[in-house]
Structure formats: C-alpha cells, structure tokens
Scaffold this motif. Structure first.
Motif, PDB file in Angstrom:
ATOM      1  N   UNK A 192       0.874  -1.539  -0.036  1.00 44.51           N
ATOM      2  CA  UNK A 192       0.126  -0.507  -0.199  1.00 44.51           C
ATOM      3  C   UNK A 192       0.656   1.257   0.056  1.00 44.51           C
ATOM      4  N   UNK A 193       0.388   2.176  -0.585  1.00 46.23           N
ATOM      5  CA  UNK A 193       1.262   2.684  -0.901  1.00 46.23           C
ATOM      6  C   UNK A 193       0.558   4.407  -0.166  1.00 46.23           C
ATOM      7  N   UNK A 194       0.888   3.568   1.391  1.00 49.98           N
ATOM      8  CA  UNK A 194       0.820   5.009   2.438  1.00 49.98           C
ATOM      9  C   UNK A 194       1.480   6.129   1.997  1.00 49.98           C
ATOM     10  N   UNK A 200       6.408  18.249   4.464  1.00 45.19           N
ATOM     11  CA  UNK A 200       4.837  18.814   4.670  1.00 45.19           C
ATOM     12  C   UNK A 200       5.090  18.765   3.377  1.00 45.19           C
ATOM     13  N   UNK A 201       4.114  18.973   2.425  1.00 47.28           N
ATOM     14  CA  UNK A 201       3.671  18.566   1.185  1.00 47.28           C
ATOM     15  C   UNK A 201       3.718  20.329   1.002  1.00 47.28           C
ATOM     16  N   UNK A 239      -2.777  18.856   6.747  1.00 50.84           N
ATOM     17  CA  UNK A 239      -2.746  20.315   5.951  1.00 50.84           C
ATOM     18  C   UNK A 239      -1.303  19.381   5.303  1.00 50.84           C
ATOM     19  N   UNK A 240      -1.336  17.983   4.862  1.00 46.70           N
ATOM     20  CA  UNK A 240      -0.119  17.710   3.941  1.00 46.70           C
ATOM     21  C   UNK A 240       1.163  16.877   5.159  1.00 46.70           C
ATOM     22  N   UNK A 241       1.163  17.739   5.816  1.00 46.69           N
ATOM     23  CA  UNK A 241       2.216  16.876   6.662  1.00 46.69           C
ATOM     24  C   UNK A 241       2.264  15.253   6.521  1.00 46.69           C
ATOM     25  N   UNK A 242       3.533  15.220   5.907  1.00 42.67           N
ATOM     26  CA  UNK A 242       3.852  14.209   6.455  1.00 42.67           C
ATOM     27  C   UNK A 242       4.378  13.265   7.797  1.00 42.67           C
ATOM     28  N   UNK A 243       2.583  13.231   8.608  1.00 39.98           N
ATOM     29  CA  UNK A 243       2.882  13.045  10.060  1.00 39.98           C
ATOM     30  C   UNK A 243       3.188  10.786  10.252  1.00 39.98           C
ATOM     31  N   UNK A 244       2.953  10.679   9.172  1.00 39.44           N
ATOM     32  CA  UNK A 244       2.797   9.257   9.541  1.00 39.44           C
ATOM     33  C   UNK A 244       4.611   8.900   8.674  1.00 39.44           C
ATOM     34  N   UNK A 245       5.102   9.311   8.641  1.00 40.62           N
ATOM     35  CA  UNK A 245       7.005   9.195   7.994  1.00 40.62           C
ATOM     36  C   UNK A 245       6.989   8.646   9.541  1.00 40.62           C
ATOM     37  N   UNK A 246       6.899   8.605  10.350  1.00 43.26           N
ATOM     38  CA  UNK A 246       8.059   7.991  11.076  1.00 43.26           C
ATOM     39  C   UNK A 246       7.696   6.484  11.228  1.00 43.26           C
ATOM     40  N   UNK A 247       6.761   5.910  11.127  1.00 40.13           N
ATOM     41  CA  UNK A 247       5.885   4.745  10.595  1.00 40.13           C
ATOM     42  C   UNK A 247       6.831   3.748   9.651  1.00 40.13           C
ATOM     43  N   UNK A 248       7.507   4.671   8.597  1.00 42.89           N
ATOM     44  CA  UNK A 248       7.529   3.979   7.725  1.00 42.89           C
ATOM     45  C   UNK A 248       9.285   3.420   8.344  1.00 42.89           C
ATOM     46  N   UNK A 249       9.560   2.090   6.716  1.00 48.85           N
ATOM     47  CA  UNK A 249      10.891   1.649   7.032  1.00 48.85           C
ATOM     48  C   UNK A 249      11.448   2.536   8.000  1.00 48.85           C
ATOM     49  N   UNK A 250      11.846   3.692   7.131  1.00 52.08           N
ATOM     50  CA  UNK A 250      13.282   4.691   7.661  1.00 52.08           C
ATOM     51  C   UNK A 250      12.543   6.561   8.076  1.00 52.08           C
ATOM     52  N   UNK A 251      12.497   6.824   8.314  1.00 53.83           N
ATOM     53  CA  UNK A 251      11.819   8.864   8.873  1.00 53.83           C
ATOM     54  C   UNK A 251      11.886   9.278   7.507  1.00 53.83           C
TER      55      UNK A 251
END
Length: 124
Positions: free
Chosen positions: A68-70, A107-108, A77-89
């Motif tokens: 899934x292209x999470x 933020x996008x 707000x376009x903020x990458x709030x979940x980036x910390x949940x990825x393999x790498x931030x």
DNA sequence: CTCCTGACTCAGC
DNA sequence: GGCTGAGCCAGGA
C-alpha cells in the motif's frame, strides 16, 4: 465501487477488516504523483468522523499482503505525520520526491495541486 | 473486562 | 493565530 472481495468478505471470522481493505484499495488507486488525506478516504468510506481509523489502518498496511502506497497519504495539512512509521523516517519523503511531489519540512508544498480526492475521482 | 492510545479533524478559547 | 478538548473505532495491555 464494489469491492472484489464480496465473496471473501463473509463473516466467517471477522468483518472488521473490511474497513481496512477498503482503505488499502482506495490508497492503492491513488495515481502516481498524487496524494490524499485520511479525511478524504474516511469520508469516501463513510467514516469521515474517524479519520484516525484510516491512519490507524495504514499502520497495518505493511502487514497486508498487498503493498500500500501509504506514503501518498498525508494529513489534512499535507504534513507527513506518519513518516516515522515507515521503514525509515525519510523513506516517505523520498518516495514523494520521486513522484515529483515537493516536500518541505515534512510537509507537501502545494498540496491542493497534488491532492487526489477519492470521493471525487472514483465517484465520477 | 476496563482503560489507554492512536499515521486525524473540527470547534472552541 | 496557536493550543486544548472532544469525537470517532479498534486493538493492545
């Protein structure tokens, strides 16, 4: 759109994960170079009041057999709030940058320009 | 079984 | 204009 899992959606075990599949399916349909928000997906699924569930479902995304292209899903707000949940931030930001999406400070930029609304695109 | 938390969002102060 | 509280559903301790 009707889900192809209609047969596999039987209440044999639990019907709860149905919501998850819907989320993943919508996210998977996000065109390259486009992004969407949890609220948009939530609203599309009818759980607009529970955008948290969408994001929460995403936390289980990597657990899914289908990828899934999470990284294409961000908050309102376009903020990458979940980036910390990825393999790498930084993977999320890099993936978005590869999509030609401008990301600055987690933020996008010009979110509305890349924004992809399932209720609008899939509804047409 | 009860309490808490969570990748969100909106309304109120 | 930024922070807090409340609402949402589901799963983990």
């Amino acid at each position: 759109m009707a889900k192809a899992t209609s047969s596999a959606e039987q209440k044999t075990k639990k019907e709860s994960f149905t919501f998850f599949e819907d989320v993943y399916e919508v996210v998977r349909q996000i065109p390259k170079g486009r992004v969407t928000s949890y609220g948009a997906i939530a609203k599309f699924l009818g759980t607009k009041l529970s955008a948290r569930m969408v994001g929460w479902a995403m936390s289980a995304a990597p657990q899914q057999t289908k990828k899934v292209p999470a990284h294409r899903v961000v908050n309102r707000n376009g903020m990458l709030t979940g980036k910390h949940h990825f393999a790498t931030p930084t993977s999320m930001e890099e993936l978005l940058l590869k999509e030609k999406i401008k990301v600055k400070d987690e933020t996008i930029i010009e979110l509305e320009k890349y924004f992809w609304d399932p209720s609008m695109e899939l509804s047409l």
